[in-house]
Design an enzyme around this catalytic site. Sequence first.
Site, PDB file in Angstrom:
ATOM      1  N   GLY A   1       0.832  -1.329   0.126  1.00  0.00           N
ATOM      2  CA  GLY A   1      -0.014  -0.067   0.206  1.00  0.00           C
ATOM      3  C   GLY A   1       1.038   1.286   0.017  1.00  0.00           C
TER       4      GLY A   1
ATOM      5  CG  LEU B   1       1.653   3.605  -5.280  1.00  0.00           C
ATOM      6  CD1 LEU B   1       0.791   3.465  -6.612  1.00  0.00           C
ATOM      7  CD2 LEU B   1       2.804   4.741  -5.214  1.00  0.00           C
TER       8      LEU B   1
ATOM      9  CD  GLN C   1      -3.586  10.431   4.711  1.00  0.00           C
ATOM     10  OE1 GLN C   1      -4.354   9.804   5.158  1.00  0.00           O
ATOM     11  NE2 GLN C   1      -3.523  11.664   5.336  1.00  0.00           N
TER      12      GLN C   1
ATOM     13  CG  ASP D   1      -0.604   0.923  -3.880  1.00  0.00           C
ATOM     14  OD1 ASP D   1      -0.506   1.368  -2.819  1.00  0.00           O
ATOM     15  OD2 ASP D   1      -1.770   0.606  -4.518  1.00  0.00           O
TER      16      ASP D   1
ATOM     17  CG  ASP E   1      -4.246  -8.201  -5.365  1.00  0.00           C
ATOM     18  OD1 ASP E   1      -4.600  -7.877  -3.866  1.00  0.00           O
ATOM     19  OD2 ASP E   1      -5.123  -8.896  -5.963  1.00  0.00           O
TER      20      ASP E   1
ATOM     21  CE1 TYR F   1      -9.512   0.679   8.037  1.00  0.00           C
ATOM     22  CE2 TYR F   1     -10.539   2.041   9.507  1.00  0.00           C
ATOM     23  CZ  TYR F   1      -9.464   1.794   8.841  1.00  0.00           C
ATOM     24  OH  TYR F   1      -8.225   2.486   9.002  1.00  0.00           O
TER      25      TYR F   1
ATOM     26  CE  LYS G   1      -7.197  -1.294   9.744  1.00  0.00           C
ATOM     27  NZ  LYS G   1      -5.842  -1.488   9.200  1.00  0.00           N
TER      28      LYS G   1
HETATM   29  P1  NAD Z   1      -4.794   4.716   1.763  1.00  0.00           P
HETATM   30  O1  NAD Z   1      -6.097   4.379   1.164  1.00  0.00           O
HETATM   31  O2  NAD Z   1      -4.259   5.967   1.754  1.00  0.00           O
HETATM   32  O3  NAD Z   1      -3.632   3.533   0.857  1.00  0.00           O
HETATM   33  C1  NAD Z   1      -3.927   2.290   1.031  1.00  0.00           C
HETATM   34  C2  NAD Z   1      -3.268   1.742  -0.405  1.00  0.00           C
HETATM   35  O4  NAD Z   1      -3.729   0.210  -0.281  1.00  0.00           O
HETATM   36  C3  NAD Z   1      -3.837   2.380  -1.457  1.00  0.00           C
HETATM   37  O5  NAD Z   1      -2.540   2.917  -2.149  1.00  0.00           O
HETATM   38  C4  NAD Z   1      -4.165   1.296  -2.287  1.00  0.00           C
HETATM   39  O6  NAD Z   1      -4.024   1.305  -3.900  1.00  0.00           O
HETATM   40  C5  NAD Z   1      -3.662   0.255  -1.839  1.00  0.00           C
HETATM   41  N1  NAD Z   1      -4.372  -1.168  -1.842  1.00  0.00           N
HETATM   42  C6  NAD Z   1      -5.775  -1.482  -1.849  1.00  0.00           C
HETATM   43  N2  NAD Z   1      -6.062  -2.679  -2.102  1.00  0.00           N
HETATM   44  C7  NAD Z   1      -4.953  -3.262  -2.273  1.00  0.00           C
HETATM   45  C8  NAD Z   1      -4.363  -4.497  -2.413  1.00  0.00           C
HETATM   46  N3  NAD Z   1      -5.593  -5.539  -2.796  1.00  0.00           N
HETATM   47  N4  NAD Z   1      -3.263  -4.839  -2.781  1.00  0.00           N
HETATM   48  C9  NAD Z   1      -2.171  -3.799  -2.711  1.00  0.00           C
HETATM   49  N5  NAD Z   1      -2.504  -2.642  -2.165  1.00  0.00           N
HETATM   50  C10 NAD Z   1      -3.786  -2.434  -2.314  1.00  0.00           C
HETATM   51  O7  NAD Z   1      -4.467   4.188   3.282  1.00  0.00           O
HETATM   52  P2  NAD Z   1      -3.569   4.870   4.280  1.00  0.00           P
HETATM   53  O8  NAD Z   1      -4.362   5.977   5.118  1.00  0.00           O
HETATM   54  O9  NAD Z   1      -2.162   5.153   3.723  1.00  0.00           O
HETATM   55  O10 NAD Z   1      -3.366   3.733   5.371  1.00  0.00           O
HETATM   56  C11 NAD Z   1      -2.506   2.936   5.742  1.00  0.00           C
HETATM   57  C12 NAD Z   1      -2.856   2.036   6.942  1.00  0.00           C
HETATM   58  O11 NAD Z   1      -3.061   2.926   8.065  1.00  0.00           O
HETATM   59  C13 NAD Z   1      -4.104   1.114   6.659  1.00  0.00           C
HETATM   60  O12 NAD Z   1      -3.984  -0.168   7.500  1.00  0.00           O
HETATM   61  C14 NAD Z   1      -5.243   2.036   7.442  1.00  0.00           C
HETATM   62  O13 NAD Z   1      -6.096   1.307   7.926  1.00  0.00           O
HETATM   63  C15 NAD Z   1      -4.224   2.692   8.509  1.00  0.00           C
HETATM   64  N6  NAD Z   1      -4.869   3.719   8.951  1.00  0.00           N
HETATM   65  C16 NAD Z   1      -4.955   5.009   8.557  1.00  0.00           C
HETATM   66  C17 NAD Z   1      -5.416   6.207   8.978  1.00  0.00           C
HETATM   67  C18 NAD Z   1      -5.511   7.290   8.213  1.00  0.00           C
HETATM   68  O14 NAD Z   1      -6.040   8.380   8.607  1.00  0.00           O
HETATM   69  N7  NAD Z   1      -4.753   7.443   6.971  1.00  0.00           N
HETATM   70  C19 NAD Z   1      -5.964   6.023  10.286  1.00  0.00           C
HETATM   71  C20 NAD Z   1      -5.870   4.804  10.789  1.00  0.00           C
HETATM   72  C21 NAD Z   1      -5.339   4.019  10.439  1.00  0.00           C
HETATM   73  C1  AKB Z   2     -10.721   6.291   8.530  1.00  0.00           C
HETATM   74  O1  AKB Z   2     -11.362   7.456   8.676  1.00  0.00           O
HETATM   75  O2  AKB Z   2     -11.119   5.224   7.741  1.00  0.00           O
HETATM   76  C2  AKB Z   2      -9.221   6.417   9.002  1.00  0.00           C
HETATM   77  C3  AKB Z   2      -8.977   5.843  10.073  1.00  0.00           C
HETATM   78  C4  AKB Z   2      -9.412   6.711  11.244  1.00  0.00           C
HETATM   79  O3  AKB Z   2      -8.725   4.597  10.357  1.00  0.00           O
HETATM   80  N1  AKB Z   2      -8.571   7.515   8.634  1.00  0.00           N
END
Ligand code: NAD
Ligand code: AKB
Length: 322
Positions: free
Chosen positions: A12, A14, A16, A38, A56, A145, A149
């Site tokens: 993942g 690419l 955020q 990704d 994937d 989701y 988790k």
């Molecule tokens: P994001 O959605 O920005 O990035 C997730 C990436 O996973 C994407 O680039 C997508 O293309 C890739 N992806 C989706 N399906 C896939 C697959 N089958 N195989 C490979 N890649 C795949 O998410 P993020 O915000 O970068 O989150 C990263 C982690 O942090 C996640 O586990 C998320 O639950 C966790 N998280 C994020 C936040 C937040 O606010 N950003 C908050 C809490 C937890």
């Molecule tokens: C979302 O809103 O789904 C994420 C998270 C808090 O896990 N940013």
Amino acid sequence: MKKDITRILVTGALGQIGSELTAALRTSYGADNVLATDLKPAPQPVLDAGPFTQLDVTNADEVEGIVRAHEIDTVFHLAAILSATGEKNPMLCWNVNMNGTINILQLGVKYDMARVIIPSSIAVWGPGTPPCAPQETALKPTTMYGVTKVAGEVLADYFFLKYGLDVRGLRYPGIISAETFPGGGTTDYAVAIYYDAVKQGRYTCFVREDTALPMMYMPDCIKATMDLAQADLSSLKHHADFNVGSMSFTVKELADSIRKVIPSFTIEYAPDSRQAIADSWPNGVDDTAARNEWGWKPAYTLDEMTKDMLERLAAKHAAGLI
Ligand code: NAD
Ligand code: AKB
């Protein structure tokens, strides 16, 4: 005993968090030792920055091929479907989040990995959680989701207990950043507000102005992730479920913070289905365990984050990038 991190796979990458964590890992461990992957193809600047392969995470054979070919000993597993997209397509969320996670955990054991890092989220909690979520409290989420988790945390702790795999994870709050726009979460409003403030001077928010959630600026998120990965195993009583806090604010307080820099900024409210998700999460988190076990301490306040976000986004806007 803690093993050394040398050859890293980021899934993942690419997304955020992945887009910035990959760069930070390359600075610490060497660009050629961090393989970014990704589901999506990478744009040219990403390909220029270091090794990248499309992958994937639900395809176990494909993931194993990458782990073997690149002699991976550590995975930062970021590939996931977030809350808002997950409510639109719950089975996709289950498939990616659960099958991706079990594939990584099984390979972690099979290849005797040094470390597997799997983020969790404030989404593990549901209605009825105390406003400042304790480290130990009932986990009863009302989103798919959140279900994935909770299951991911429990599964990861099981792999530590049963197989001794050194799995670690943090319950991130909403992450705010200026590099890569978030991918389908509920806390995305706290990022979008800055983009629209810079581009249009106004924002229409999809949650009410009194909505208060825990949030964190990306530099603190990266620091938390890197610090936990390097913490002494012997000092950890928790493994895959660390609460990590930084700041909590209402949308009104966020808008007020932006107005200190852009006095003419205006905001309107048009709550949609994401309001119910936001309402199901706590307002804050108690991160005493992370502070005591591996020295967690966030750096940014709301106003410091706002100043930095607006400066970065204004520069991108001036360059025609947003
Ligand atoms: P994001 O959605 O920005 O990035 C997730 C990436 O996973 C994407 O680039 C997508 O293309 C890739 N992806 C989706 N399906 C896939 C697959 N089958 N195989 C490979 N890649 C795949 O998410 P993020 O915000 O970068 O989150 C990263 C982690 O942090 C996640 O586990 C998320 O639950 C966790 N998280 C994020 C936040 C937040 O606010 N950003 C908050 C809490 C937890
Ligand atoms: C979302 O809103 O789904 C994420 C998270 C808090 O896990 N940013």
